[in-house]
Design a protein around this motif. Structure first.
Motif, short mmCIF file in Angstrom:
data_model
loop_
_atom_site.label_atom_id
_atom_site.label_comp_id
_atom_site.label_asym_id
_atom_site.label_seq_id
_atom_site.Cartn_x
_atom_site.Cartn_y
_atom_site.Cartn_z
N GLU A 86 9.07 47.96 -16.13
CA GLU A 86 9.56 46.63 -16.48
C GLU A 86 8.72 45.98 -17.57
O GLU A 86 9.12 44.94 -18.13
N LEU A 87 7.59 46.59 -17.92
CA LEU A 87 6.68 46.00 -18.91
C LEU A 87 6.96 46.56 -20.30
O LEU A 87 7.63 47.59 -20.45
N PRO A 88 6.45 45.91 -21.36
CA PRO A 88 6.55 46.48 -22.71
C PRO A 88 5.91 47.85 -22.77
O PRO A 88 5.05 48.19 -21.95
N ALA A 89 6.30 48.63 -23.77
CA ALA A 89 5.87 50.03 -23.85
C ALA A 89 4.34 50.17 -23.88
O ALA A 89 3.80 51.09 -23.26
N ASP A 90 3.65 49.30 -24.64
CA ASP A 90 2.20 49.45 -24.70
C ASP A 90 1.56 49.22 -23.34
O ASP A 90 0.62 49.92 -22.95
N LEU A 139 6.68 62.90 -19.28
CA LEU A 139 6.56 61.50 -18.85
C LEU A 139 6.20 60.60 -20.02
O LEU A 139 6.82 59.54 -20.22
N VAL A 140 5.22 61.00 -20.82
CA VAL A 140 4.81 60.20 -21.98
C VAL A 140 5.91 60.20 -23.03
O VAL A 140 6.19 59.17 -23.66
N ASP A 141 6.56 61.33 -23.22
CA ASP A 141 7.64 61.43 -24.20
C ASP A 141 8.77 60.46 -23.86
O ASP A 141 9.34 59.81 -24.75
N ARG A 146 11.77 55.69 -25.59
CA ARG A 146 12.31 54.34 -25.40
C ARG A 146 11.89 53.41 -26.52
O ARG A 146 12.64 52.55 -26.96
N VAL A 147 10.66 53.58 -26.99
CA VAL A 147 10.18 52.77 -28.10
C VAL A 147 10.80 53.23 -29.41
O VAL A 147 11.27 52.45 -30.22
N ALA A 148 10.80 54.54 -29.62
CA ALA A 148 11.24 55.11 -30.89
C ALA A 148 12.69 54.78 -31.19
O ALA A 148 13.06 54.47 -32.32
N THR A 149 13.54 54.86 -30.17
CA THR A 149 14.96 54.60 -30.41
C THR A 149 15.21 53.14 -30.75
O THR A 149 16.20 52.82 -31.39
N LYS A 150 14.29 52.27 -30.33
CA LYS A 150 14.43 50.85 -30.67
C LYS A 150 13.88 50.57 -32.07
O LYS A 150 14.38 49.72 -32.79
N LEU A 194 -7.35 54.21 -29.36
CA LEU A 194 -7.16 55.32 -30.27
C LEU A 194 -5.68 55.67 -30.41
O LEU A 194 -5.18 55.89 -31.51
N ALA A 195 -4.98 55.68 -29.27
CA ALA A 195 -3.59 56.11 -29.27
C ALA A 195 -2.64 55.04 -29.77
O ALA A 195 -1.82 55.29 -30.67
N TRP A 196 -2.72 53.85 -29.20
CA TRP A 196 -1.66 52.88 -29.47
C TRP A 196 -1.74 52.27 -30.87
O TRP A 196 -0.72 51.91 -31.45
#
Length: 213
Positions: A86-90, A139-141, A146-150, A194-196
């Motif tokens: 329910e939270l934002p992707a980050d 799971l990470v993909d 979800r983020v990428a398609t937006k 590092l990642a986000w």
């Protein structure tokens, strides 16, 4: 051990007995490695006879495989439960990383068996670890898709980014085994930054390119 204690041992349900044996085996495999771990010591730590171990979980090889399967399953379940959709992707990623490092920190023997012992033994043992890694990448993909398609990131790129993040998390967790004084939240924060920062730029269309020459 008294007669009454022996009777209580015998009355334990099978699932409790198997958990008792697996807990002991993880501890011994973590301390000594697969080859140097003895069934005698596992028997002593578990408080059961060697014949009972063989009857419940099979040979030393079978027991090690059962340890890997159980520890991998529990780790993945903990990470999946930590991702709050329910939270934002980050924030989803942050909670997932937090759950991963919190679990590793609380189960260092488990991670040592999973990442050091299973890899060093290879063969069918490492296959269980590879399956865990594939599930973690998936799971990470899913999160990144979800983020990428937006945001317009090429969808096919997300799996490779997920694989990179999972590999980084595994390496950092392995480093953490030798540096246990660092708090789990600090370790998770380092990887999150590092990642986000990189992922965030990618989904917004910011990419790095080598300069000419």
């Amino acid at each position: 051990m008294t007669v009454e204690e022996r009777r209580r041992v015998k009355r334990l349900p099978r699932e409790v007995r198997e958990r008792q044996i697996l807990d002991a085996a993880v501890r011994v495999f973590s301390d000594h490695g697969y080859h140097n771990a003895s069934m005698d010591e596992i028997s002593d730590v578990a408080g059961v006879s060697k014949p009972m171990i063989y009857a419940y979980l099979g040979s030393k090889e079978d027991l090690f495989a059962a340890c890997i399967h159980r520890e991998a399953t529990q780790l993945l379940a903990a990470v999946a439960a930590g991702v709050r959709t329910e939270l934002p992707a980050d924030m989803q990623l942050w909670h997932g990383l937090g759950a991963f490092f919190e679990y590793v920190g609380a189960h260092r023997e488990s991670w040592r068996v999973l990442h050091r012992q299973a890899i060093s033994q290879g063969g069918p043992f490492s296959e269980e670890l590879l399956d865990m890694r594939r599930q973690a990448i998936s799971l990470v993909d899913t999160l990144l898709v979800r983020v990428a398609t937006k945001e317009g990131l090429e969808r096919g790129a997300t799996e490779s980014l997920a694989a990179a993040l999972v590999g980084a998390a595994e390496s950092l967790a392995d480093w953490w085994l030798d540096n246990p004084d660092v708090p789990s939240r600090a370790v998770a924060s380092r990887l999150m930054n590092l990642a986000w920062i990189g992922f965030g730029g990618l989904v917004e269309g910011t990419t790095w390119h080598p300069s000419e020459g």
